[in-house]
Design an enzyme around this catalytic site. Structure first.
Site, short mmCIF file in Angstrom:
data_model
loop_
_atom_site.label_atom_id
_atom_site.label_comp_id
_atom_site.label_asym_id
_atom_site.label_seq_id
_atom_site.Cartn_x
_atom_site.Cartn_y
_atom_site.Cartn_z
CG ASP A 1 -2.13 0.94 1.05
OD1 ASP A 1 -3.14 0.59 0.43
OD2 ASP A 1 -1.99 2.06 1.57
CE1 TYR B 1 -5.51 6.51 -0.75
CE2 TYR B 1 -5.02 7.20 1.50
CZ TYR B 1 -5.30 6.20 0.59
OH TYR B 1 -5.39 4.90 1.01
CG HIS C 1 -4.35 -4.16 0.55
ND1 HIS C 1 -3.63 -3.80 -0.57
CD2 HIS C 1 -4.38 -3.04 1.34
CE1 HIS C 1 -3.26 -2.53 -0.49
NE2 HIS C 1 -3.70 -2.05 0.66
#
Length: 378
Positions: A179, A305, A356
């Site tokens: 990630d 982000y 994940h």
């Protein structure tokens, strides 16, 4: 600037836990969803069950003691306090390993692998596979400081990580990430500080600009997974990349909102047969959620982000590189594509379980992959 490494002991004031309980008791709930399952997000009954456990059964002090037992520290780097776990192996010649989490994770993601990686003989392993571990919290996450100005993207974080390892006295180390940890570790690989010997990933973005002619089945699957993420699963990412402050108000004010925002991803992105509780205990998920709630880091974590969404792109790395494909990972890069970018792939493997949250979901497989990948670099 001080380069002091300061011990950090967690001791959350009881008033903060009482405030959490008050907010959980007074939560205003929406009506039940008009569809079955998870079509519109977290089902009401699933979230109510998690919140009831949080309010009446969950014990934060247990998690607090676990983190304190690992050994926690802080140091000021580039104006930001960086929180990290530092676990020295009892075995001479252990290889230093830098582990970087992502969103919606935290250092909690690695709690099951710390023992086997740092002290393998206590878990039936070989002392020759031992690692010293450094597990930092990303800026704006957990107990690290929150950037007060823009500019803290993954490139800057990678430079801070290299400085952290120098301060700890590690003249040679390896790094791993998934990630956001993947993006930071990739930047470390590109920057290639002289102390960095190799990198490993459990998530990679390697789609080439030119796919060439006919695609094989592996390539078609990879494209389909990437398209599904872009069209269906990435709404949260677009929101955090464009309006992190707006979603931050809800996450700062409501523990139910913060829990739902993370709980959905534990279910959707893990290899859990449709129920997060099949792979994570409620306590484990809430330990991770608490690191967002107690530090009020819903907005500050989302800002990464805004800073760096464009950093999930193919980039060339010349250092020794390893990759493990967990079957439920949101991306599945073909080796054919990776060979175009990476000159020195030393480990490329697919395992049969996991998603994940690799270290959190499948700690035994994750530990084995770390040992196998980095054994040739010792």
């Amino acid at each position: 600037m001080s380069k002091e490494i300061r011990p950090f002991v967690l001791a959350i004031d009881e008033s903060e836990l009482s405030d959490l309980h008050r907010r959980l008791d007074q939560a205003r709930w929406p009506e039940r969803e008009p569809v079955s399952g998870w079509e519109q997000g977290v089902p009401t009954d699933r979230l109510r069950g998690l919140i009831d456990h949080w309010r009446h059964t969950y014990d934060w002090r247990r998690c607090e003691a676990m983190l304190n037992g690992f050994g926690q520290f802080k140091t000021l780097i580039d104006g930001i306090d960086i929180h990290f776990l530092h676990i020295r192996s009892p075995h001479e010649g252990a290889l230093p390993l830098l582990l970087t989490h992502g969103w919606p994770g935290s250092v909690i993601e690695f709690h099951k692998v710390i023992g086997p990686l740092s002290n393998p003989t206590a878990y039936g392993g070989d002392a020759a596979d031992a690692f010293h571990l450094v597990v930092p919290s990303l800026p704006g996450y957990g107990f690290s400081g929150k950037p007060s100005t823009s500019g803290w993207g993954v490139e800057r974080i990678a430079k801070a990580w290299a400085e952290l390892m120098r301060r700890l006295g590690y003249a040679r180390y390896v790094a791993q990430g998934g990630d956001w940890g993947s993006a930071v570790t990739a930047q470390l690989g590109v920057q290639a500080p002289q102390e960095l010997a190799g990198v490993h990933f459990n998530m990679l973005t390697v789609v080439p600009e030119d796919l060439g002619g006919d695609l094989n089945e592996e390539e078609r699957v990879a494209i389909a997974k990437a398209r599904h993420f872009a069209e269906v699963e990435s709404a949260y990412a677009r929101l955090q990349a464009t309006r992190p402050q707006t979603i931050g108000y809800a996450l700062a004010d409501s523990p139910v909102a913060q829990a739902a925002w993370i709980y959905e991803k534990f279910r959707t992105w893990s290899d859990c047969d449709g129920e997060a509780e099949n792979i994570f205990s409620r306590d484990e998920m809430l330990d991770n959620i608490m690191l967002y709630w107690l530090t009020n880091s819903g907005a500050s974590s989302a800002r990464l982000y805004w800073e760096s969404m464009g950093s999930f792109r193919p980039m060339k790395i010349d250092l020794p590189l390893g990759y493990t494909q967990f079957p439920r990972e949101i991306l599945s890069p073909p080796r054919k594509w990776a060979d175009r970018l990476f000159r020195n792939i030393i480990h490329w493997n697919a395992v049969d379980k996991g998603g994940h949250f690799a270290a959190f979901e499948q700690p035994v497989l994750f530990v084995g992959e770390m040992r196998n990948c980095f054994r040739s670099l010792r």
